[in-house]
Design a protein around this motif. Structure first.
Motif, mmCIF file in Angstrom:
data_model
loop_
_atom_site.group_PDB
_atom_site.id
_atom_site.type_symbol
_atom_site.label_atom_id
_atom_site.label_comp_id
_atom_site.label_asym_id
_atom_site.label_seq_id
_atom_site.Cartn_x
_atom_site.Cartn_y
_atom_site.Cartn_z
ATOM 1 N N ALA A 1 37.408 37.886 35.960
ATOM 2 C CA ALA A 1 36.254 38.544 36.014
ATOM 3 C C ALA A 1 35.294 38.171 37.077
ATOM 4 O O ALA A 1 34.255 38.653 37.398
ATOM 5 C CB ALA A 1 35.504 38.684 34.545
ATOM 6 N N GLY B 1 39.607 42.795 38.918
ATOM 7 C CA GLY B 1 40.136 43.060 37.555
ATOM 8 C C GLY B 1 41.467 44.129 37.835
ATOM 9 O O GLY B 1 41.322 45.274 36.707
ATOM 10 N N TRP C 1 38.392 48.215 33.926
ATOM 11 C CA TRP C 1 37.606 47.566 35.154
ATOM 12 C C TRP C 1 37.126 48.453 35.924
ATOM 13 O O TRP C 1 35.910 48.239 36.527
ATOM 14 C CB TRP C 1 38.498 46.844 35.791
ATOM 15 C CG TRP C 1 38.768 45.136 35.170
ATOM 16 C CD1 TRP C 1 39.852 44.717 34.592
ATOM 17 C CD2 TRP C 1 37.882 44.250 34.877
ATOM 18 N NE1 TRP C 1 39.649 43.609 34.095
ATOM 19 C CE2 TRP C 1 38.403 43.079 34.281
ATOM 20 C CE3 TRP C 1 36.306 44.278 35.209
ATOM 21 C CZ2 TRP C 1 37.693 42.123 33.921
ATOM 22 C CZ3 TRP C 1 35.715 43.209 34.863
ATOM 23 C CH2 TRP C 1 36.201 42.085 34.257
ATOM 24 N N LYS D 1 33.278 47.709 29.362
ATOM 25 C CA LYS D 1 34.780 47.245 29.594
ATOM 26 C C LYS D 1 35.642 47.500 28.234
ATOM 27 O O LYS D 1 36.494 48.196 28.203
ATOM 28 C CB LYS D 1 34.536 45.656 30.183
ATOM 29 C CG LYS D 1 36.038 45.419 30.357
ATOM 30 C CD LYS D 1 36.146 44.112 30.747
ATOM 31 C CE LYS D 1 37.464 43.300 30.512
ATOM 32 N NZ LYS D 1 37.414 42.058 29.947
ATOM 33 N N ASN E 1 43.737 45.043 34.258
ATOM 34 C CA ASN E 1 43.223 46.054 33.226
ATOM 35 C C ASN E 1 42.359 47.224 33.945
ATOM 36 O O ASN E 1 41.217 47.522 33.627
ATOM 37 C CB ASN E 1 42.222 45.230 32.473
ATOM 38 C CG ASN E 1 42.577 45.855 30.867
ATOM 39 O OD1 ASN E 1 43.144 46.971 30.647
ATOM 40 N ND2 ASN E 1 42.293 44.931 29.862
ATOM 41 N N PRO F 1 33.999 41.619 40.606
ATOM 42 C CA PRO F 1 34.068 42.921 39.755
ATOM 43 C C PRO F 1 35.331 43.605 40.403
ATOM 44 O O PRO F 1 35.850 44.329 39.786
ATOM 45 C CB PRO F 1 32.843 43.813 40.287
ATOM 46 C CG PRO F 1 31.769 42.810 40.593
ATOM 47 C CD PRO F 1 32.396 41.766 41.262
ATOM 48 N N SER G 1 41.084 37.152 31.323
ATOM 49 C CA SER G 1 39.850 37.282 31.345
ATOM 50 C C SER G 1 39.136 36.661 32.476
ATOM 51 O O SER G 1 37.899 37.134 32.724
ATOM 52 C CB SER G 1 39.159 37.295 30.055
ATOM 53 O OG SER G 1 39.142 36.018 29.784
#
Lengths: 504, 162
Positions: free
Chosen positions: B70, B76, B83, A218, B79, B73, B67
């Motif tokens: 998260a 995201g 991601w 990431k 970002n 999966p 964050s």
């Protein structure tokens, strides 16, 4: 004794010992390849050797594998064996700060000190200590597990409540599978393969490897600074000097490791966390733990190697294995036609003393070999780019979780646990309490239920938990452990030191 | 922090509910005691955490909270670039594991490893680089393959190939 010593130094035995150390180090450093597995795999080969050589080889593998686990803990944040869980807390941050080499030196020197301490205890105090170990019944196991769980208080540095929730989450995961006493199949969600539960090592690999790799991916190649390498002259001497500046830590962790080793059923996996916890508690700067200070690595690595000698105490004196690896050594002894127990110190004294002394020698030899291999591995990991490092860790995680039971299903479990681990990490849970719950859950449940069954013979069944002396000691320890933050606050306030208030 | 704590509490409550739902199937009283105690504690502590996020005065940085997305999966979106990498890697690993038994350990691992190396290193520039990369990967996996399959006699999955 002299005769035993002469046997240890036979060229043949020294060679086997060296091979055992190298093999143990590699096995320990591979995530998913625990000391137990390494020893178990080699047992069949020792059958053809004479008993002394066989035991020498196994002992060397055992000692080295427990130490080797620190390499991967430090370099890739994945405990190579469950005994190095705590080493990731400070070892990996050290590596990230470019102090990976110092961390490896610390792990090496501490492992050697802890290992030697445990062996010395084994050599001199074995018979006396063994008497304590047999007094441990189900109620004591239950309280020992509770005591272990109280460590959460200091593992969860930021939020106690989240630490407790994390521990409970670990306990819940540990309940998957057939329950130890009642025999019901629990929480398998209709998947038959889950009946045997989530294998601890599979869970640990998932928990520690996958979140780390996903974070690496990431953050990207540039943002993620893989363990840096700053070559420093005289690092060994400087680090060693620093380690010896904390005799309290060394002694405490050695004693903790040895005692936990002696208690049957508990091994390095618990010892390293307890020692870490106690070191945080005794420290004048507990807030620095987890940021990459050598104190943490000293505690975990000293204690886990001390369990080797400790675990052999009940095995060699009473025939009760102190740690899982000892159970395999028990099997190896039987295979050689030796009955573990009192006769080992009488009719078979020669073999026994040669074995104990060989552990001593192997621990010392571990230092140069370990440093050499550690330097090599560190060099590789620090130079490797993300494009190779991330898939390499994934590959090792897959290989390791498969190899435990030769099951692809386990690999899938590893990934699932890993993704869950990533989620909880992002949600601010520390992996320490969760793994602690996972390890101690089955022990707590078994102790609780068996003690309840035992208690049925008493007029008041529940009194069985409180009326045995060792239980009382453990209850007292648990209470002290829970109340410790409060106690230190009061003590510090009454001593009126100003610095205390800076923290609160 | 508040935002993360709320998500954390909700996640743990969800875990409790999933496990509570499995409880009625248990017959033996001995199998029930411990799980019931632990699940009760987990539910209570999660509720306390949840309630606390509403009670405490507002404070901490919102960027930490992001964050917390998260959890899954797929969550995201904020970002997207990074991601995407995470999601693709997870999918590749899942396929890697699924094909171990079908294609075989060595071949699957080399292919999955090579794909990830190519993908994470943002492609390759020359053919030569690609060949070097493949050789390194094949050798690395080969070493472990030999150690496990030949020396330690761990029967690695074979599948159609090996």
């Amino acid at each position: 004794m002299l005769e035993a010593l002469a046997q240890v130094f036979l060229p043949n035995n020294i060679l086997l010992m060296l091979a055992g150390i190298v093999g143990g180090l590699i096995a320990g450093a591979l995530p998913g390849f625990s000391a137990t597995m390494a020893v178990a795999l080699i047992v069949p080969f020792t059958f053809t050797m004479n008993p002394t050589s066989g035991l020498i080889t196994l002992g060397a593998i055992y000692m080295a594998a427990i130490y080797g686990g620190s390499f991967s803990a430090i370099l890739i944040n994945t405990p190579g064996t469950p005994s190095s869980i705590g080493t990731t807390f400070d070892g990996y941050p050290m590596a990230k700060k470019g102090k990976g080499w110092e961390a490896i030196i610390t792990a090496t020197v501490s492992s050697v000190i802890g290992g030697l301490f445990g062996v010395l205890v084994l050599l001199f105090l074995a018979p006396a200590l063994a008497k304590v170990a047999v007094r441990f019944g189900p109620p004591e196991y239950f309280w020992a597990a509770i005591f272990g769980l109280t460590i959460i208080a200091s593992l969860a540095s930021k939020s106690l409540l989240k630490g407790i929730i994390g521990g409970l989450f670990g306990l819940v995961l540990g309940m998957i599978g057939i329950d130890p006493v009642g025999g019901d199949v629990r929480f398998t969600f209709g998947i038959p393969q889950l009946q045997s539960g989530v294998a601890l090592i599979v869970a640990l690999i998932g928990f520690f490897c996958i979140p780390e790799v996903l974070t690496m991916i990431k953050e990207g190649v540039k943002a993620y600074d893989t363990v840096g390498y700053q070559k420093q002259k005289g690092a060994f001497l400087a680090t060693t000097r620093e380690i010896f500046r904390m005799p309290g830590n060394l002694l405490r962790s050695s004693v903790i490791g040895t005692i936990i080793g002696i208690i049957p059923g508990a091994g390095g996996n618990i010892a390293n966390l307890v020692a870490y916890n106690e070191t945080v508690r005794a420290s004048k700067h507990p807030e620095k733990f987890g940021t990459g200070i050598i104190d943490g690595v000293v505690a975990t690595e000293t204690s886990n190697n001390a369990t080797v000698g400790g675990g052999l105490v009940p095995l060699l004196t009473l025939g009760i294995p102190g740690t899982p690896v000892d159970a395999i050594i028990y099997g190896a002894l039987l295979l050689q036609g030796i009955n573990p127990g009192p006769e080992l110190f009488t009719t078979r004294a020669n073999i026994t003393y040669a074995f104990i002394l060989s552990l001593f020698v192997a621990t010392i030899l571990m230092m140069p070999i370990g440093l050499y291999m550690g330097k090599m591995l560190h060099g590789i990991v620090s130079k490797i780019s993300l494009r190779y490092l991330a898939p390499s860790i994934l590959f090792l995680a897959i290989l390791g979780s498969y190899a435990i039971r030769n099951s692809v299903f386990d690999v899938a479990v590893m990934l699932t646990v890993g993704l869950a681990g990533y989620a909880v990490k992002e949600l601010g849970f520390h992996p320490g309490p969760i793994t602690l719950g996972l390890i101690l859950g089955p022990m707590a449940e078994e102790g609780l239920l068996q003690a309840m069954l035992m208690g049925k013979a008493l007029p008041q069944p529940w009194t069985i938990f409180f009326n045995r002396p060792f239980s009382q000691v453990l209850i007292a320890l648990s209470l002290i452990s829970i109340l410790w933050p409060l106690i230190t606050k009061i003590v510090k306030r009454s001593s009126g030191k100003e610095e205390v208030y800076e923290k609160y | 922090m508040k935002n993360i704590d709320r998500k954390a509490a909700i996640m743990m409550l969800a875990v409790s509910i999933i496990f509570w739902a499995q409880m009625p199937g248990l017959m033996n009283p001995f199998s029930i005691v411990f799980p019931r105690a632990i699940l009760t504690l987990l539910t209570i502590t999660s509720l306390v955490l949840l309630v606390r996020t509403y009670l405490r005065p507002k404070g901490q940085a919102p960027e930490v909270a992001q964050s917390g997305k998260a959890q899954e999966p797929g969550a995201g979106a904020a970002n997207a670039g990074t991601w995407k990498n995470v999601i693709i890697s997870v999918v590749v690993v899942a396929v890697w594991i699924a094909l171990l038994d079908v294609v075989g350990f060595y071949v699957t691992s080399v292919l999955a490893f090579a794909f990830l190396a190519w993908f994470l290193g943002q492609g390759v520039k020359h053919l030569r680089e690609a060949v070097t990369m493949l050789v390194i990967i094949a050798a690395e996996i080969g070493v472990f393959y030999v150690i496990f399959a030949k020396l330690l006699l761990v029967p690695l999955p074979t599948g159609v190939l090996f």
